[in-house]
Design a protein around this motif. Structure first.
Motif, PDB file in Angstrom:
ATOM      1  N   CYS A  63       0.844  -1.193   0.000  1.00  0.00           N
ATOM      2  CA  CYS A  63       0.000   0.000   0.000  1.00  0.00           C
ATOM      3  C   CYS A  63       0.886   1.253   0.000  1.00  0.00           C
ATOM      4  O   CYS A  63       1.969   1.260   0.575  1.00  0.00           O
ATOM      5  CB  CYS A  63      -0.891  -0.032   1.240  1.00  0.00           C
ATOM      6  N   PHE A  66      -0.354   3.156  11.427  1.00  0.00           N
ATOM      7  CA  PHE A  66      -1.703   2.999  11.982  1.00  0.00           C
ATOM      8  C   PHE A  66      -2.057   1.523  12.123  1.00  0.00           C
ATOM      9  O   PHE A  66      -2.218   1.007  13.231  1.00  0.00           O
ATOM     10  CB  PHE A  66      -2.666   3.760  11.070  1.00  0.00           C
ATOM     11  N   ASN A  67      -2.175   0.831  11.004  1.00  0.00           N
ATOM     12  CA  ASN A  67      -2.630  -0.555  11.073  1.00  0.00           C
ATOM     13  C   ASN A  67      -1.610  -1.469  11.765  1.00  0.00           C
ATOM     14  O   ASN A  67      -1.977  -2.218  12.673  1.00  0.00           O
ATOM     15  CB  ASN A  67      -2.992  -1.016   9.647  1.00  0.00           C
ATOM     16  N   SER A 121       3.314   3.150   6.299  1.00  0.00           N
ATOM     17  CA  SER A 121       3.477   1.787   6.816  1.00  0.00           C
ATOM     18  C   SER A 121       3.805   0.757   5.739  1.00  0.00           C
ATOM     19  O   SER A 121       4.404  -0.266   6.032  1.00  0.00           O
ATOM     20  CB  SER A 121       2.209   1.330   7.521  1.00  0.00           C
ATOM     21  N   ALA A 122       3.387   1.013   4.514  1.00  0.00           N
ATOM     22  CA  ALA A 122       3.627   0.081   3.408  1.00  0.00           C
ATOM     23  C   ALA A 122       3.132  -1.334   3.745  1.00  0.00           C
ATOM     24  O   ALA A 122       3.853  -2.324   3.596  1.00  0.00           O
ATOM     25  CB  ALA A 122       5.101   0.057   3.018  1.00  0.00           C
ATOM     26  N   CYS A 123       1.896  -1.408   4.194  1.00  0.00           N
ATOM     27  CA  CYS A 123       1.318  -2.717   4.506  1.00  0.00           C
ATOM     28  C   CYS A 123       1.248  -3.567   3.239  1.00  0.00           C
ATOM     29  O   CYS A 123       1.096  -3.054   2.135  1.00  0.00           O
ATOM     30  CB  CYS A 123      -0.099  -2.550   5.047  1.00  0.00           C
ATOM     31  N   LYS A 166      -7.802   2.364   4.008  1.00  0.00           N
ATOM     32  CA  LYS A 166      -7.127   3.018   2.885  1.00  0.00           C
ATOM     33  C   LYS A 166      -6.427   2.025   1.953  1.00  0.00           C
ATOM     34  O   LYS A 166      -6.175   2.347   0.806  1.00  0.00           O
ATOM     35  CB  LYS A 166      -6.111   4.035   3.425  1.00  0.00           C
ATOM     36  N   GLY A 167      -6.113   0.836   2.471  1.00  0.00           N
ATOM     37  CA  GLY A 167      -5.453  -0.155   1.618  1.00  0.00           C
ATOM     38  C   GLY A 167      -6.363  -0.637   0.489  1.00  0.00           C
ATOM     39  O   GLY A 167      -6.075  -0.426  -0.697  1.00  0.00           O
ATOM     40  N   ASN A 176      -5.219  -4.710   6.661  1.00  0.00           N
ATOM     41  CA  ASN A 176      -5.087  -3.344   6.139  1.00  0.00           C
ATOM     42  C   ASN A 176      -6.092  -2.454   6.841  1.00  0.00           C
ATOM     43  O   ASN A 176      -7.080  -2.939   7.393  1.00  0.00           O
ATOM     44  CB  ASN A 176      -5.395  -3.291   4.633  1.00  0.00           C
ATOM     45  N   CYS A 177      -5.850  -1.159   6.807  1.00  0.00           N
ATOM     46  CA  CYS A 177      -6.902  -0.230   7.213  1.00  0.00           C
ATOM     47  C   CYS A 177      -7.752   0.066   5.985  1.00  0.00           C
ATOM     48  O   CYS A 177      -7.491  -0.442   4.891  1.00  0.00           O
ATOM     49  CB  CYS A 177      -6.305   1.037   7.820  1.00  0.00           C
ATOM     50  N   ASN A 230      -0.605   4.325   0.753  1.00  0.00           N
ATOM     51  CA  ASN A 230      -1.475   5.382   1.270  1.00  0.00           C
ATOM     52  C   ASN A 230      -1.104   5.883   2.652  1.00  0.00           C
ATOM     53  O   ASN A 230      -1.804   6.719   3.223  1.00  0.00           O
ATOM     54  CB  ASN A 230      -2.930   4.932   1.194  1.00  0.00           C
ATOM     55  N   CYS A 231      -0.033   5.367   3.221  1.00  0.00           N
ATOM     56  CA  CYS A 231       0.655   6.016   4.332  1.00  0.00           C
ATOM     57  C   CYS A 231       2.034   5.390   4.373  1.00  0.00           C
ATOM     58  O   CYS A 231       2.391   4.601   3.493  1.00  0.00           O
ATOM     59  CB  CYS A 231      -0.080   5.901   5.667  1.00  0.00           C
TER      60      CYS A 231
END
Ligand code: SF4
Length: 911
Positions: free
Chosen positions: A69, A237-238, A74-76, A108-109, A105-106, A71-72
């Motif tokens: 991801c 976050f996540n 964290s790169a989940c 946003k993912g 994911n949150c 979108n922040c």
């Protein structure tokens, strides 16, 4: 050994946190029950029933391609489900093999699918027509864009200037790629968004141990202490949220310090709604409690803290014994009583003591975190991180299981195929002389420095970066960007339109998360991992036996990926005489240009343990990452200081900072509460002035990239003013009424939300809402208001909302179903810049006056006086100038980090 299945009673008791988490006894905190997920061996032929066809049982076939991801930070891990019938991505889900996010994911993912299917996304290179900012555009070919931009850069480089070609990044998302490119060009041209984000906290941490970020081990903590309105809504976050919950399920106490009842605070055992900027007083009171009660970790403090340096410098006549040190530190901190902290924080003294006892007794399992929030909100916010870390030092919870480690222990640094030399110059627009300790570039005052005659730019890249909208004082940004003398050429690299791109010369479409390559590694847990963001349709094509040379061949329209863009642009800049091309040659094929595959192959071959893991599956390192998307390098990275020490001048944790003394701040030699925030009650004009808390966001929003994500916008699209019932009664306003919020340089009109979730005297307003476009602009219609911008003379600007959000016809039927009408209010543009003289960070909190708007002042109206904003900048700038000190002619401390560090000789002021 416990049976695998819990009883019903155990399950209920565990959920209520009456008993510890029994599941964790037979599964490590870092593991995932992979039985619930498709086996990677079947990822290219995964079959699912089509939910849209229910109740019929219709099978669909997918190729599951891992990526990450964007979108922040964290790169989940995500799995793109490529529909084998259409050859397009159908959805994104979590990648269970990613050690940071572990399949989760949150919101946003999965919303990445909205971004790639956005009907208004930029698909072709655009060049402006008419004046910059007027809104005229023509579609051009990539060749034209590349040749024209390359020529401008070449001209600039041939002047020998090292500071006139600049890359200004919002969300980086990669490890070292562009920094390497800038070095190949020979420019000190890296600028970032860090000074509106994390620079305050970074300064506080680096004073202790050079490492400038914390990595809390929440899963194994006894006490989790968060000073953050940002945690659950921002970075990590996540990954952090799931580990905080694990820790709590295992009995950890959660303490949240925040004037606002955030989602995290609502789950806390102790919510301490402290007055903004008072947090250091609280931490010092707790430090004193730890010292008085003999609860400090003597072994750690005695051996790993430079207490002897402090005694030698400040108490040369005292015996240099550890016992005397503790006595003197207690004397030094005598004023920080619970009562003092309670008065400063404006919370009950019982709460100070109760939460303090939990912290004091946490021992080595105290996980702490501060990121944006207080550290970026206040004058002196850096001392919040410094005093918070003091609690880890005293409890001996630095680098321990359940404690807090430096983030760099858990972050993988890729080995690159070629390292060009460091830039041979120093960019004083980014690191002006007076900000000797600014941890990152002074990016938020860039327009003011330019206006002040400190420099200009020939070519300015903004990349996934939207300062016109995100930064304070956006009208000053517009002023700088409109002026071609200040910015010769502005190139916006972005997947989607934004307020800054409206003021560009070239807008170049770049790929979203699933359309680009990047290496990611972040300290989201106690371990160390590396992940691979890969263009999923490229990998899908490869699996299907189709060779793809460039990612743009599979991306929509003419969307490029940045890696290939930088390679191609660099090649075209060099006319054969500049030595740039030599940094873009293949390490595998003599005399040929490097490909993106080779770039990642080279790096992954050098990840410890990865080639061996790959070989066990019959793959090479790149093949492994294409298949799994992530690799765990180390399960846990505790206690590294026992081998490596601390990278400070003393080699220890620096309670006493000779650097602060040398650079003109002797009163901050050790952690203290000697700076009162600019929003301290003493600095407000009685009860008529309020503190505006703008530095939090709604959890489902991305800084300025969610306005094209229909799912995210549908969940949240307004940013009302949070106001406590006591204050609403005082002001005579009720829910939904309008309020005029006056800052130091302007005002905006917003609606009221009355809530006990905010501290009296403080009003809150989430940023990331209030996006806009003018009649001539395009994009982001899910969340942007149409506005008019008027120059009303003497540097004053007015923005008015013409219309809110509404439905429109497009290829996506959902655009015609948009039911919300309110796109919020742009508040950031009315904020004055407030550069902290020490950390350089923008102090986000604003002093505001609240009143009822007049009849002609409507919801969403904004007015700003840019002359006033420049004068206001100068006042804050003066604070740094007054204390400017350069020992040995050093611009800044030689031992402290600097992104993209120039050659050592440039760290000194020229004679
Ligand atoms: S936490 Fe960040 S990286 Fe993870 S899914 Fe959410 S937005 Fe994406």
């Amino acid at each position: 050994m416990r049976p695998m299945k819990k009883t019903f009673i155990e399950d209920i008791a565990q959920r209520l946190r009456i008993i510890p988490n029994l599941d964790r006894e037979h599964s490590s905190s870092e593991s995932v029950d992979l039985r619930k997920y498709p086996d990677p061996e079947n990822w290219h032929d995964h079959i699912e029933l089509d939910a849209n066809e229910w109740p019929k049982r219709v099978e669909r076939r997918y190729s599951l391609v891992p990526t990450t991801c964007f979108n922040c930070e964290s790169a989940c891990g995500m799995l793109a489900y490529v529909d084998k019938e259409s050859g397009q991505v159908a959805k994104f889900e979590g990648n269970p093999h990613h050690p940071g996010s572990r399949g989760r994911n949150c919101a946003k993912g999965p919303a990445t699918i909205n971004q790639i299917n956005d009907t208004e996304r930029i698909l072709y290179p655009m060049k402006r027509v008419g004046k910059r900012g007027e809104g005229g555009w023509q579609r051009i070919y990539w060749d034209q864009a590349l040749d024209e931009i390359a020529a401008k850069i070449r001209t600039s480089l041939k002047t020998e200037a090292k500071d006139r070609v600049v890359y200004h990044v919002g969300r980086p998302g990669n490890e070292g790629y562009v920094e390497r490119v800038l070095k190949a060009w020979g420019v000190d041209g890296h600028n970032s968004h860090t000074n509106i984000c994390s620079a305050g906290a970074r300064t506080g941490y680096s004073l202790w141990h050079k490492h400038d970020r914390p990595s809390p081990d929440h899963s194994n903590a006894k006490v989790i202490l968060l000073t953050s309105s940002h945690l659950e809504t921002g970075h990590y976050f996540n990954p952090h949220a799931q580990r905080i919950l694990e820790g709590m399920m295992d009995g950890a106490k959660l303490i949240v310090i925040d004037p606002r009842l955030s989602n995290t605070a609502s789950m806390a055992d102790h919510w301490l709604p402290t007055w903004p900027g008072s947090e250091s007083a609280l931490f010092l009171a707790w430090a004193k409690m730890i010292l008085e009660r003999d609860l400090y970790d003597r072994d750690f403090v005695e051996n790993w803290v430079n207490w002897e340096d402090w005694l030698e410098a400040d108490y040369p006549d005292e015996p240099s014994t550890f016992e005397r040190f503790i006595e003197l530190l207690l004397e030094e901190y005598a004023e920080y009583t619970p009562e003092f902290a309670a008065a400063e924080c404006r919370i009950p003294v019982e709460q100070v003591i109760e939460a303090g006892e939990a912290v004091a007794n946490a021992g080595s399992r105290l996980s702490t975190h501060v990121w944006r929030s207080a550290a970026i909100g206040n004058l002196g916010g850096w001392q919040v991180a410094r005093t918070l870390h003091l609690l880890n030092v005293l409890t001996g919870s630095v680098g321990t299981e359940g404690g807090t480690s430096p983030n760099s222990w858990s972050k993988f640094s890729p080995e690159l195929f070629d390292e060009p030399p460091a830039p041979d110059g120093w960019n004083e627009l980014h690191f002006p002389l007076e900000y000797t300790l600014s941890h990152y570039e002074m990016s938020h005052i860039l327009p003011h420095l330019v206006k002040d005659g400190r420099g200009t730019m020939d070519v300015y890249f903004t990349r996934v970066f939207n300062p016109v909208w995100t930064y304070p004082d956006g009208f000053s940004w517009i002023g700088m960007l409109e002026d071609e003398e200040s910015v010769g050429c502005h190139v916006a690299l972005t997947p989607t339109w934004n307020e800054t791109a409206f003021f560009a010369d070239y807008v170049l479409p770049m790929g979203h998360a699933s359309e680009r390559h990047d290496i990611n590694s972040y300290a989201t847990s106690a371990g160390k991992w590396v992940a691979f963001r890969q263009p999923v349709l490229r990998e899908y094509a490869r699996r299907e036996g189709r060779e793809v040379e460039f990612t743009r061949e599979v991306n929509p329209g003419e969307v490029w990926e940045e890696d290939e863009f930088w390679n191609e642009l660099s090649w075209r800049i060099d006319d054969g005489t500049m030595g740039i091309r030599e940094h873009f040659m293949s390490p595998y094929r003599e005399g040929e240009r490097i490909t993106v595959d080779e770039y990642y192959q080279y790096t992954f071959e050098r990840v410890p343990g990865l080639p061996e893991a790959a070989a066990a599956e019959g793959l090479d390192a790149l093949g492994y990452m294409r298949k799994h998307g992530a690799f765990l390098i180390e399960e846990a990275t505790y206690s590294k200081h026992e081998q490596e020490g601390w990278p400070t001048p003393s080699g220890k944790q620096e309670l006493y900072s000779p650097t602060m003394v040398e650079f003109g701040y002797p009163e901050h030699a050790i952690p203290h509460y000697r700076i009162r925030s600019h929003v301290h009650p003493d600095n407000l004009q009685g009860e008529d002035e309020y503190c505006l808390l703008p530095n939090f966001r709604l959890p489902q929003h991305i800084h300025s990239r969610s306005a094209n994500s229909k799912w995210l916008v549908e969940i949240g699209h307004r940013n009302p003013i949070w106001i406590h019932p006591k204050d609403s009664a005082k002001l005579g306003v009720a829910e939904g009424d309008l309020l005029k919020i006056e800052t130091e340089i302007g005002w905006f009109v917003d609606k009221v939300w009355v809530t006990e979730g905010i501290k009296p005297g403080v009003v809150g307003c989430s940023h990331h809402i209030g996006r806009w476009r003018r009649a001539q602009d395009q994009g982001n219609r899910f969340l942007s208001n149409e506005v008019s911008i008027e120059d009303i003379g003497d540097g004053k600007k007015r923005m008015r909302t013409i219309s809110g959000v509404g439905p429109w016809e497009s290829d996506d039927p959902d655009t015609n179903r948009v039911w919300w009408r309110d796109g919020g209010v742009h508040q950031n543009i009315t904020h004055a810049v407030q550069p902290d003289p020490i950390s350089g960070a923008h102090c986000w909190l604003q002093k505001v006056r609240l009143s009822r708007p007049s009849a002609d002042e409507k919801y969403g109206d904004v007015e700003v006086d840019t002359e006033k904003s420049f004068e206001y900048y100068k006042r804050w700038n003066q604070m740094a100038k007054q204390r400017e000190t350069h020992p040995r002619g050093e611009r800044r401390p030689l031992w402290m980090k600097r992104p993209l560090s120039p050659k050592k000789e440039h760290w000194f002021i020229p004679e």
